[in-house]
Motif scaffolding. Structure first.
Motif, PDB file in Angstrom:
ATOM      1  N   PHE A 238       1.236   9.650  -9.193  1.00  0.00           N
ATOM      2  CA  PHE A 238       0.461   9.103  -8.073  1.00  0.00           C
ATOM      3  C   PHE A 238       0.254   7.606  -8.228  1.00  0.00           C
ATOM      4  O   PHE A 238      -0.159   6.928  -7.312  1.00  0.00           O
ATOM      5  CB  PHE A 238      -0.907   9.782  -7.987  1.00  0.00           C
ATOM      6  CG  PHE A 238      -0.802  11.203  -7.546  1.00  0.00           C
ATOM      7  CD1 PHE A 238      -0.118  11.527  -6.380  1.00  0.00           C
ATOM      8  CD2 PHE A 238      -1.372  12.213  -8.286  1.00  0.00           C
ATOM      9  CE1 PHE A 238      -0.009  12.835  -5.966  1.00  0.00           C
ATOM     10  CE2 PHE A 238      -1.274  13.528  -7.874  1.00  0.00           C
ATOM     11  CZ  PHE A 238      -0.587  13.838  -6.716  1.00  0.00           C
ATOM     12  N   ASP A 239       0.476   7.122  -9.434  1.00  0.00           N
ATOM     13  CA  ASP A 239       0.141   5.742  -9.733  1.00  0.00           C
ATOM     14  C   ASP A 239       1.403   4.963 -10.055  1.00  0.00           C
ATOM     15  O   ASP A 239       1.407   4.111 -10.924  1.00  0.00           O
ATOM     16  CB  ASP A 239      -0.828   5.727 -10.932  1.00  0.00           C
ATOM     17  CG  ASP A 239      -1.834   4.624 -10.760  1.00  0.00           C
ATOM     18  OD1 ASP A 239      -2.187   4.344  -9.610  1.00  0.00           O
ATOM     19  OD2 ASP A 239      -2.237   4.033 -11.776  1.00  0.00           O
ATOM     20  N   ARG A 240       2.464   5.292  -9.321  1.00  0.00           N
ATOM     21  CA  ARG A 240       3.744   4.645  -9.576  1.00  0.00           C
ATOM     22  C   ARG A 240       3.662   3.153  -9.263  1.00  0.00           C
ATOM     23  O   ARG A 240       2.867   2.741  -8.428  1.00  0.00           O
ATOM     24  CB  ARG A 240       4.827   5.254  -8.676  1.00  0.00           C
ATOM     25  CG  ARG A 240       5.055   6.726  -8.886  1.00  0.00           C
ATOM     26  CD  ARG A 240       6.366   7.119  -8.249  1.00  0.00           C
ATOM     27  NE  ARG A 240       6.423   6.679  -6.876  1.00  0.00           N
ATOM     28  CZ  ARG A 240       6.068   7.449  -5.852  1.00  0.00           C
ATOM     29  NH1 ARG A 240       5.640   8.669  -6.051  1.00  0.00           N
ATOM     30  NH2 ARG A 240       6.152   7.003  -4.619  1.00  0.00           N
ATOM     31  N   PRO A 241       4.533   2.364  -9.914  1.00  0.00           N
ATOM     32  CA  PRO A 241       4.554   0.945  -9.554  1.00  0.00           C
ATOM     33  C   PRO A 241       5.043   0.773  -8.115  1.00  0.00           C
ATOM     34  O   PRO A 241       5.768   1.607  -7.589  1.00  0.00           O
ATOM     35  CB  PRO A 241       5.545   0.338 -10.545  1.00  0.00           C
ATOM     36  CG  PRO A 241       6.337   1.469 -11.066  1.00  0.00           C
ATOM     37  CD  PRO A 241       5.437   2.656 -11.019  1.00  0.00           C
ATOM     38  N   LEU A 242       4.628  -0.337  -7.468  1.00  0.00           N
ATOM     39  CA  LEU A 242       5.023  -0.599  -6.088  1.00  0.00           C
ATOM     40  C   LEU A 242       6.521  -0.798  -6.012  1.00  0.00           C
ATOM     41  O   LEU A 242       7.096  -1.495  -6.837  1.00  0.00           O
ATOM     42  CB  LEU A 242       4.313  -1.855  -5.592  1.00  0.00           C
ATOM     43  CG  LEU A 242       2.804  -1.822  -5.701  1.00  0.00           C
ATOM     44  CD1 LEU A 242       2.225  -3.165  -5.317  1.00  0.00           C
ATOM     45  CD2 LEU A 242       2.243  -0.749  -4.814  1.00  0.00           C
ATOM     46  N   SER A 243       7.140  -0.207  -4.964  1.00  0.00           N
ATOM     47  CA  SER A 243       8.598  -0.232  -4.929  1.00  0.00           C
ATOM     48  C   SER A 243       9.223  -1.622  -4.780  1.00  0.00           C
ATOM     49  O   SER A 243      10.170  -1.929  -5.478  1.00  0.00           O
ATOM     50  CB  SER A 243       9.119   0.710  -3.856  1.00  0.00           C
ATOM     51  OG  SER A 243       8.933   0.148  -2.597  1.00  0.00           O
ATOM     52  N   PRO A 244       8.724  -2.516  -3.897  1.00  0.00           N
ATOM     53  CA  PRO A 244       9.421  -3.807  -3.839  1.00  0.00           C
ATOM     54  C   PRO A 244       8.990  -4.819  -4.902  1.00  0.00           C
ATOM     55  O   PRO A 244       9.510  -5.916  -4.916  1.00  0.00           O
ATOM     56  CB  PRO A 244       9.084  -4.325  -2.436  1.00  0.00           C
ATOM     57  CG  PRO A 244       8.487  -3.166  -1.727  1.00  0.00           C
ATOM     58  CD  PRO A 244       7.798  -2.386  -2.796  1.00  0.00           C
TER      59      PRO A 244
ATOM     60  N   LEU B 213       6.456  -6.907  -5.510  1.00  0.00           N
ATOM     61  CA  LEU B 213       6.175  -8.221  -4.938  1.00  0.00           C
ATOM     62  C   LEU B 213       5.716  -9.234  -5.958  1.00  0.00           C
ATOM     63  O   LEU B 213       6.076 -10.405  -5.907  1.00  0.00           O
ATOM     64  CB  LEU B 213       5.085  -8.097  -3.864  1.00  0.00           C
ATOM     65  CG  LEU B 213       5.520  -7.517  -2.531  1.00  0.00           C
ATOM     66  CD1 LEU B 213       4.431  -7.693  -1.514  1.00  0.00           C
ATOM     67  CD2 LEU B 213       6.792  -8.176  -2.057  1.00  0.00           C
TER      68      LEU B 213
ATOM     69  N   ARG C 123       7.882  -7.928   7.600  1.00  0.00           N
ATOM     70  CA  ARG C 123       6.876  -6.862   7.539  1.00  0.00           C
ATOM     71  C   ARG C 123       5.507  -7.390   7.935  1.00  0.00           C
ATOM     72  O   ARG C 123       4.762  -6.721   8.663  1.00  0.00           O
ATOM     73  CB  ARG C 123       6.827  -6.284   6.126  1.00  0.00           C
ATOM     74  CG  ARG C 123       8.094  -5.556   5.796  1.00  0.00           C
ATOM     75  CD  ARG C 123       7.965  -4.743   4.559  1.00  0.00           C
ATOM     76  NE  ARG C 123       8.902  -3.633   4.638  1.00  0.00           N
ATOM     77  CZ  ARG C 123       8.902  -2.600   3.819  1.00  0.00           C
ATOM     78  NH1 ARG C 123       8.032  -2.536   2.847  1.00  0.00           N
ATOM     79  NH2 ARG C 123       9.756  -1.633   3.953  1.00  0.00           N
TER      80      ARG C 123
ATOM     81  N   ILE D  57       3.160  -6.135  11.053  1.00  0.00           N
ATOM     82  CA  ILE D  57       1.769  -5.661  11.042  1.00  0.00           C
ATOM     83  C   ILE D  57       0.946  -6.419  12.080  1.00  0.00           C
ATOM     84  O   ILE D  57       0.180  -5.826  12.839  1.00  0.00           O
ATOM     85  CB  ILE D  57       1.151  -5.822   9.632  1.00  0.00           C
ATOM     86  CG1 ILE D  57       1.889  -4.938   8.631  1.00  0.00           C
ATOM     87  CG2 ILE D  57      -0.323  -5.467   9.641  1.00  0.00           C
ATOM     88  CD1 ILE D  57       1.486  -5.178   7.192  1.00  0.00           C
TER      89      ILE D  57
ATOM     90  N   TYR E  53      18.488  -7.307  11.184  1.00  0.00           N
ATOM     91  CA  TYR E  53      18.359  -5.983  10.547  1.00  0.00           C
ATOM     92  C   TYR E  53      19.278  -4.958  11.215  1.00  0.00           C
ATOM     93  O   TYR E  53      19.841  -4.109  10.543  1.00  0.00           O
ATOM     94  CB  TYR E  53      16.908  -5.491  10.630  1.00  0.00           C
ATOM     95  CG  TYR E  53      16.057  -5.969   9.488  1.00  0.00           C
ATOM     96  CD1 TYR E  53      15.744  -5.120   8.440  1.00  0.00           C
ATOM     97  CD2 TYR E  53      15.578  -7.261   9.461  1.00  0.00           C
ATOM     98  CE1 TYR E  53      14.974  -5.553   7.391  1.00  0.00           C
ATOM     99  CE2 TYR E  53      14.802  -7.713   8.415  1.00  0.00           C
ATOM    100  CZ  TYR E  53      14.501  -6.856   7.375  1.00  0.00           C
ATOM    101  OH  TYR E  53      13.749  -7.291   6.340  1.00  0.00           O
TER     102      TYR E  53
END
Lengths: 143, 110
Positions: free
Chosen positions: A23-29, A31, A47, A51, A107
């Motif tokens: 549940f506490d995985r590192p953030l995928s991109p 940053l 992104r 938003i 994109y």
């Protein structure tokens, strides 16, 4: 026996830890880790503007609701629109729309695997910036 | 993992729909900026304008929903927070869609 108990307990603790880590995985991109190269900045900005524009879409529906509610409610919007602050907000909104639009077209090309050479990615990135600034200026000159 | 491929396709499809409509709406906004209330209302009496605006706002809100969900999936690690944020996004999207549709119908019929 004691050894087996300890082993089971340790296995249990490890699986709990792994479960929590899932549940506490590192953030995928990543940053905060990667060097800020131009292509990454473009992606982050796409992104971020996305938003902002989602909030803009909600404001657009508020606008249409105010029109439906009648002239008394719509005058609230009209009073607000005379403010210089509102004009600056609209200007930034225009810039955001055009940036997201032109970058979004990039994109779409990438989705088909086109224009993916690094030199073209950089060049089209500059084209996006120039086009969005020019379009924004063009719109505000026309008003 | 439920139908992420269809979400990916819908994200692109709404994007393609939004490209011409955005240019159209920005152009209309330039004209609308000098209109008063009755003129703006008259703008929506035109069936073409009302339908194009309807497609624009629905496609926009759906595109925004898909985009925001992708961002949430990428950056929010806590399972509960992810669920909560996604429900807030869905609620805001559907609420805006419904209210916009009702408002548009009301404007057209009045």
């Amino acid at each position: 026996m004691n050894f087996r108990k300890k082993n089971i307990l340790r296995n249990y603790k490890v699986s709990v830890l792994l479960y929590k880590m899932s549940f506490d995985r590192p953030l995928s991109p990543h940053l905060s880790i990667h060097k800020k190269v131009l292509t990454a900045v473009f992606s982050i900005f796409h992104r971020f503007t996305g938003i902002c524009l989602s909030l803009g879409a909600i404001l657009l529906s508020v606008w249409i609701i105010l029109i439906a509610l009648g002239p008394d409610y719509y005058s609230m919007f009209q009073n607000l629109s005379t403010l210089i602050f509102f004009k600056i907000f609209l200007f930034l909104w225009t810039l955001t729309i055009f940036y997201h639009l032109y970058n979004g077209i990039r994109y779409l090309f990438w989705s088909y695997g086109k224009m993916m050479e690094l030199s073209i990615v950089y060049k089209s990135g500059y084209v996006v910036i120039i086009l969005s600034i020019l379009s924004t200026i063009f719109v505000w000159i026309s008003i | 993992m439920k139908n992420y491929a269809s979400k990916w396709i819908m994200q692109r499809l709404t994007a393609v729909i939004l490209i011409p409509l955005t240019f159209w709406f920005v152009y209309q906004c330039v004209l609308l900026s000098s209109y008063d209330y009755t003129q703006i209302k008259a703008f929506f009496y035109s069936k073409i304008n009302a339908s194009l605006f309807f497609i624009l706002i629905i496609a926009m809100l759906y595109h925004a929903k898909l985009g925001n969900e992708t961002i949430v999936e990428d950056y929010v690690t806590s399972h509960n927070l992810k669920k909560t944020t996604k429900s807030i996004i869905s609620a805001l999207t559907y609420l805006s869609m419904i209210l916009t549709t009702i408002s548009l119908l009301y404007i057209i019929s009045s």
